[in-house]
Design an enzyme around this catalytic site. Structure first.
Site, PDB file in Angstrom:
ATOM      1  N   ASN A 264      -4.499  22.556  27.946  1.00 50.04           N
ATOM      2  CA  ASN A 264      -5.738  21.937  28.415  1.00 50.04           C
ATOM      3  C   ASN A 264      -5.441  20.458  28.665  1.00 50.04           C
ATOM      4  OD1 ASN A 264      -8.277  20.977  28.860  1.00 50.04           O
ATOM      5  ND2 ASN A 264      -9.034  21.305  26.774  1.00 50.04           N
ATOM      6  N   TRP A 265      -5.232  20.139  29.926  1.00 49.05           N
ATOM      7  CA  TRP A 265      -4.853  18.753  30.269  1.00 49.05           C
ATOM      8  C   TRP A 265      -6.039  17.804  30.216  1.00 49.05           C
ATOM      9  CZ3 TRP A 265      -0.971  19.046  35.017  1.00 49.05           C
ATOM     10  CH2 TRP A 265       0.232  19.598  34.569  1.00 49.05           C
ATOM     11  N   LYS A 266      -7.253  18.351  30.134  1.00 44.92           N
ATOM     12  CA  LYS A 266      -8.470  17.524  30.139  1.00 44.92           C
ATOM     13  C   LYS A 266      -8.456  16.605  31.373  1.00 44.92           C
ATOM     14  CE  LYS A 266      -8.583  18.123  25.215  1.00 44.92           C
ATOM     15  NZ  LYS A 266      -9.038  17.677  23.905  1.00 44.92           N
TER      16      LYS A 266
ATOM     17  N   HIS B  86     -15.921  24.306  26.041  1.00 48.27           N
ATOM     18  CA  HIS B  86     -15.118  23.410  25.201  1.00 48.27           C
ATOM     19  C   HIS B  86     -16.059  22.434  24.492  1.00 48.27           C
ATOM     20  CE1 HIS B  86     -12.384  20.232  24.020  1.00 48.27           C
ATOM     21  NE2 HIS B  86     -11.421  21.144  24.098  1.00 48.27           N
TER      22      HIS B  86
ATOM     23  N   GLU C  29     -15.962  19.371  24.044  1.00 48.32           N
ATOM     24  CA  GLU C  29     -16.228  18.129  24.779  1.00 48.32           C
ATOM     25  C   GLU C  29     -17.294  18.364  25.844  1.00 48.32           C
ATOM     26  OE1 GLU C  29     -12.136  17.373  25.745  1.00 48.32           O
ATOM     27  OE2 GLU C  29     -11.747  16.937  23.635  1.00 48.32           O
TER      28      GLU C  29
ATOM     29  N   GLU D  77     -11.654  26.549  17.748  1.00 49.35           N
ATOM     30  CA  GLU D  77     -11.265  25.132  17.767  1.00 49.35           C
ATOM     31  C   GLU D  77     -12.173  24.342  16.833  1.00 49.35           C
ATOM     32  OE1 GLU D  77      -8.887  23.816  21.392  1.00 49.35           O
ATOM     33  OE2 GLU D  77     -10.985  23.597  21.903  1.00 49.35           O
TER      34      GLU D  77
ATOM     35  N   GLY E  97      -7.879  16.541  18.868  1.00 53.54           N
ATOM     36  CA  GLY E  97      -7.481  15.188  19.250  1.00 53.54           C
ATOM     37  C   GLY E  97      -7.374  14.212  18.096  1.00 53.54           C
TER      38      GLY E  97
ATOM     39  N   SER F 248      -5.257  19.867  17.596  1.00 51.40           N
ATOM     40  CA  SER F 248      -4.036  19.166  17.172  1.00 51.40           C
ATOM     41  C   SER F 248      -2.847  20.104  16.965  1.00 51.40           C
ATOM     42  CB  SER F 248      -4.292  18.322  15.914  1.00 51.40           C
ATOM     43  OG  SER F 248      -5.227  17.301  16.198  1.00 51.40           O
TER      44      SER F 248
ATOM     45  N   GLY G 218      -4.089  20.635  23.643  1.00 60.23           N
ATOM     46  CA  GLY G 218      -4.545  19.493  24.426  1.00 60.23           C
ATOM     47  C   GLY G 218      -3.442  18.461  24.569  1.00 60.23           C
ATOM     48  N   GLY G 219      -3.494  17.415  23.741  1.00 60.46           N
ATOM     49  CA  GLY G 219      -2.565  16.292  23.830  1.00 60.46           C
ATOM     50  C   GLY G 219      -1.100  16.693  23.973  1.00 60.46           C
TER      51      GLY G 219
HETATM   52  P1  PGA Z   1      -5.789  18.691  21.045  1.00 56.34           P
HETATM   53  O1  PGA Z   1      -6.922  19.343  21.966  1.00 56.34           O
HETATM   54  O2  PGA Z   1      -4.632  19.657  21.031  1.00 56.34           O
HETATM   55  O3  PGA Z   1      -5.463  17.395  21.704  1.00 56.34           O
HETATM   56  O4  PGA Z   1      -6.381  18.538  19.693  1.00 56.34           O
HETATM   57  C1  PGA Z   1      -7.186  20.705  21.917  1.00 56.34           C
HETATM   58  C2  PGA Z   1      -8.348  21.045  22.805  1.00 56.34           C
HETATM   59  O5  PGA Z   1      -9.243  20.203  22.968  1.00 56.34           O
HETATM   60  O6  PGA Z   1      -8.415  22.129  23.382  1.00 56.34           O
END
Ligand code: PGA
Length: 244
Positions: free
Chosen positions: A8-10, A99, A101, A168, A174, A206, A227-228
């Protein structure tokens, strides 16, 4: 069950060139591995604007392209929205839905999650539906109630065998504060009980190259939503390799 590792590159990176570089690095490492690969599904979910180009350079590779969101109507006067039909035309096979966010910053609810999930399934694509509790809900021991509500309302009238659920915990996203493998496994079992045993459940929050194996092997999740760490191509490849 075949494992699935989702990037997930956001809202990253901010240039197409960077996106292409990350994508090509992952693709090349993957091609080298293919001979010994057990068939892990690797899905890259870039910002909408990079999808077409990445799908184009992806030809003959086995990376899959996903989107980070969609709208449930097929077409029409919905300024700023992107439909599943548009995404499908660009080669998208998976769509992340709900998600945290999107729930937090864009007012998504279990009801919109439900409509979007249905639209994705109707188009023949696979939804990756995110559920999880906040830190506060966890401290108040409301995690199970939150998951139950998100499943009951968000996944109402949906064939669960056709979707992927991403557990999640919001407090782990994050933050670098990943969920303990044991706790994540317990939540996976709770979700299994609330749904059915054959459902695909992946972990996100994470996840990185050091903790991936715990979720994939010890807790036996069906995959990861990353994500990250998915923006660092070498680390993401290392994560994929933990699923082999
Ligand atoms: P993260 O994000 O790996 O940076 O914690 C995961 C996600 O939001 O899907």
């Amino acid at each position: 069950m075949k494992k699935i590792i989702v990037a997930n590159w956001k809202m990253n990176p901010i240039t197409l060139k960077e996106a292409e570089d990350i994508f090509n690095n992952i693709k090349e490492s993957r091609e080298k591995l293919l001979r010994s690969d057990s068939g892990t599904e690797v899905v890259i979910c870039p910002p909408f604007t990079y999808i077409e180009h990445l799908d184009y350079i992806n030809k003959n590779s086995n990376l899959k392209i996903g989107a980070q969101d969609c709208y449930w109507e097929e077409k029409g006067a919905y300024t700023g929205e992107i439909s599943v039909a548009i995404l499908k035309g660009l080669g998208v096979q998976y769509v992340i839905i709900g998600h945290s966010e999107r729930r937090k910053y864009f007012m998504e609810t279990d009801e919109t999650v439900n409509q979007k999930t249905k639209a994705v399934l109707e188009a023949g694509l696979t939804p990756i539906v995110c559920i999880g509790e906040t830190q506060e809900e966890r401290e108040l021991e409301k995690t199970e109630a939150v998951l139950e509500k998100e499943i009951e309302n968000g996944l109402k009238d949906i064939d669960l065998s056709k979707i992927v659920i991403a557990y999640e915990p919001i407090w782990a996203i994050g933050t670098g504060n990943a969920c303990d493998v044991e706790e994540a496994e317990r939540m996976k079992e709770v979700i299994q009980k609330m749904t059915n045993k054959n459902i695909k459940i992946i972990y996100g929050g994470s996840a990185n190259a050091s903790n991936a194996e715990g979720y994939l092997k010890q807790a036996d999740f069906d995959g990861l939503l990353v994500g990250g760490a998915s923006l660092k191509s070498q680390e993401f490849v290392d994560i994929i390799n933990k699923a082999l």
